[in-house]
Design a protein around this motif. Sequence first.
Motif, PDB file in Angstrom:
ATOM      1  N   GLU A  38      -4.895   3.335  -5.189  1.00 15.27           N
ATOM      2  CA  GLU A  38      -3.860   2.077  -5.168  1.00 15.27           C
ATOM      3  C   GLU A  38      -3.679   1.954  -6.050  1.00 15.27           C
ATOM      4  OE1 GLU A  38      -5.156   0.338  -0.725  1.00 15.27           O
ATOM      5  OE2 GLU A  38      -6.737   0.023  -2.401  1.00 15.27           O
ATOM      6  N   ARG A  39      -4.012   1.099  -7.339  1.00 18.63           N
ATOM      7  CA  ARG A  39      -3.739   0.818  -8.396  1.00 18.63           C
ATOM      8  C   ARG A  39      -2.579   1.822  -9.164  1.00 18.63           C
ATOM      9  NH1 ARG A  39      -8.483   0.338 -11.563  1.00 18.63           N
ATOM     10  NH2 ARG A  39      -9.052  -1.555  -9.896  1.00 18.63           N
ATOM     11  N   ALA A  40      -2.911   3.023  -9.283  1.00 21.14           N
ATOM     12  CA  ALA A  40      -2.094   4.494 -10.247  1.00 21.14           C
ATOM     13  C   ALA A  40      -0.189   3.951  -9.400  1.00 21.14           C
ATOM     14  CB  ALA A  40      -2.997   5.568 -10.212  1.00 21.14           C
ATOM     15  N   GLU A  82      -4.587   6.034   4.793  1.00 23.71           N
ATOM     16  CA  GLU A  82      -4.168   5.028   4.750  1.00 23.71           C
ATOM     17  C   GLU A  82      -3.676   4.158   4.430  1.00 23.71           C
ATOM     18  OE1 GLU A  82      -0.850   3.376   7.036  1.00 23.71           O
ATOM     19  OE2 GLU A  82      -1.625   5.356   7.236  1.00 23.71           O
ATOM     20  N   ARG A  83      -4.896   3.724   3.742  1.00 26.54           N
ATOM     21  CA  ARG A  83      -4.364   2.004   2.207  1.00 26.54           C
ATOM     22  C   ARG A  83      -3.322   2.850   1.544  1.00 26.54           C
ATOM     23  NH1 ARG A  83     -10.585   0.966   0.634  1.00 26.54           N
ATOM     24  NH2 ARG A  83      -9.731   0.295  -0.499  1.00 26.54           N
ATOM     25  N   ILE A  84      -3.616   4.262   0.346  1.00 24.38           N
ATOM     26  CA  ILE A  84      -2.592   4.642  -0.519  1.00 24.38           C
ATOM     27  C   ILE A  84      -1.073   5.115   0.289  1.00 24.38           C
ATOM     28  CG2 ILE A  84      -2.224   6.777  -1.483  1.00 24.38           C
ATOM     29  CD1 ILE A  84      -5.239   7.361  -1.705  1.00 24.38           C
ATOM     30  N   ALA A  85      -1.275   5.644   1.651  1.00 26.47           N
ATOM     31  CA  ALA A  85      -0.249   5.639   1.700  1.00 26.47           C
ATOM     32  C   ALA A  85       0.664   4.210   2.510  1.00 26.47           C
ATOM     33  CB  ALA A  85      -0.126   6.089   3.876  1.00 26.47           C
ATOM     34  N   GLN A  86      -0.255   2.922   2.249  1.00 29.66           N
ATOM     35  CA  GLN A  86       0.404   1.530   2.116  1.00 29.66           C
ATOM     36  C   GLN A  86       0.970   1.173   0.899  1.00 29.66           C
ATOM     37  OE1 GLN A  86       0.871  -0.363   4.867  1.00 29.66           O
ATOM     38  NE2 GLN A  86       1.846  -2.084   3.457  1.00 29.66           N
ATOM     39  N   ALA A  87      -0.112   1.177  -0.101  1.00 35.67           N
ATOM     40  CA  ALA A  87       0.963   0.942  -1.424  1.00 35.67           C
ATOM     41  C   ALA A  87       2.102   2.489  -1.630  1.00 35.67           C
ATOM     42  CB  ALA A  87      -0.721   2.146  -2.310  1.00 35.67           C
ATOM     43  N   ALA A  88       1.852   3.538  -1.313  1.00 36.99           N
ATOM     44  CA  ALA A  88       3.710   3.916  -1.925  1.00 36.99           C
ATOM     45  C   ALA A  88       4.597   3.113  -0.830  1.00 36.99           C
ATOM     46  CB  ALA A  88       3.258   5.326  -0.446  1.00 36.99           C
ATOM     47  N   ILE A  93       7.222   5.407  -3.503  1.00 38.80           N
ATOM     48  CA  ILE A  93       7.518   5.682  -4.357  1.00 38.80           C
ATOM     49  C   ILE A  93       6.713   7.591  -3.281  1.00 38.80           C
ATOM     50  CG2 ILE A  93       5.432   5.798  -4.770  1.00 38.80           C
ATOM     51  CD1 ILE A  93       5.401   6.659  -7.766  1.00 38.80           C
ATOM     52  N   TYR A  94       7.259   8.497  -3.970  1.00 41.60           N
ATOM     53  CA  TYR A  94       6.166   9.885  -3.813  1.00 41.60           C
ATOM     54  C   TYR A  94       5.085   9.991  -4.142  1.00 41.60           C
ATOM     55  CZ  TYR A  94      10.808  11.869  -2.028  1.00 41.60           C
ATOM     56  OH  TYR A  94      11.715  11.454  -1.000  1.00 41.60           O
ATOM     57  N   PRO A 116       8.372   7.746   0.896  1.00 34.70           N
ATOM     58  CA  PRO A 116       8.020   6.883  -0.367  1.00 34.70           C
ATOM     59  C   PRO A 116       7.972   6.022   1.301  1.00 34.70           C
ATOM     60  CG  PRO A 116       9.232   8.387  -1.007  1.00 34.70           C
ATOM     61  CD  PRO A 116       9.283   9.049  -0.102  1.00 34.70           C
ATOM     62  N   ASP A 117       7.716   6.221   1.971  1.00 33.75           N
ATOM     63  CA  ASP A 117       8.261   4.753   3.404  1.00 33.75           C
ATOM     64  C   ASP A 117       6.621   5.101   3.765  1.00 33.75           C
ATOM     65  OD1 ASP A 117       7.920   7.292   4.664  1.00 33.75           O
ATOM     66  OD2 ASP A 117      10.051   6.884   6.085  1.00 33.75           O
ATOM     67  N   GLY A 118       5.619   5.718   3.166  1.00 35.55           N
ATOM     68  CA  GLY A 118       4.218   5.211   3.858  1.00 35.55           C
ATOM     69  C   GLY A 118       4.211   7.440   4.765  1.00 35.55           C
ATOM     70  N   ASP A 119       5.061   7.800   5.408  1.00 33.54           N
ATOM     71  CA  ASP A 119       5.268   8.773   5.689  1.00 33.54           C
ATOM     72  C   ASP A 119       4.545   9.740   5.461  1.00 33.54           C
ATOM     73  OD1 ASP A 119       5.720   7.145   8.612  1.00 33.54           O
ATOM     74  OD2 ASP A 119       7.434   7.855   8.274  1.00 33.54           O
TER      75      ASP A 119
END
Length: 276
Positions: A38-40, A82-88, A93-94, A116-119
């Motif tokens: 998530e941080r990255a 899903e957490r990483i999708a939320q960060a995206a 960002i892709y 970038p929309d998390g999808d």
Amino acid sequence: MFDTTSLCSTMSRMTRLRIALANLEIPEGPEDSVVRAERAVRAAAAADARIVCFPEAYVPGYPWPPQSRKAVSPNFLEAAHERIAQAARESNIYVVLGTERYVSDKPRLTTLVLRPDGDRAGYQDKVQLDPAEDSTYEAGSDRRIFEVDGVRFGIVICHEGFRYPETVRWAVYNGAQLVFHPHYNEAEPDAFQPTEFADPRNSFHEKAFLCRAAENNCFVAAVNCASPGSPTTSAVVRPDGMLLSHQPYGQPGLLVCDIDPAEATPLLAQRLKTCS
């Protein structure tokens, strides 16, 4: 804080695609891997990258013997993704996330591509497993092409890109200008520890990055974890097989590079008469 000093550029902002390779420390466990990822993602977006790629199985962590871990559940992976999708989504960002997924009762090594929309744009499973992985993982069977801002890219995972050059050729044959090579490579006891990229005294692995790019006239972006003495580091190679940039060995951080996709052409790959 992330070190993003490894920044290279080959063209003006008009034609560039800025990519980031998450050359991160080996996670301490599955939950730590998600926090670091998530941080990255956010750090890559802050560096103006349009896409960030992670090492093989970064979430939940590749089960290399010193870091052996219990299998994680499908529920853990779904929540992590899903957490990483939320960060995206929050960072626009892709993401190319080295991870695992369950299709049957056995996990697969895979990459999850997030928009970038998390999808979810989809998965590229590891089709060519290392023999040592056969007892733990199920092999995939299909290969895919993805896009970032109109630039087509493929993904080969670790052993595939090192031992099966056909996997990179397939991607470029089908229009990829850029191929990501997430992998996991940690130092073996008493092995040579490089300080220079593609040192002749080192193993063949970094030379393979150069060959895959030159063979196919594509950009190759290879990403590994940062660990002491590792025989490979993260690197970006130009379509002529020349090194564009690499991360200092063992140094955690983001390798951020601007590439010009127009330099890559599938002409030579598409002339291969045996490819299908």
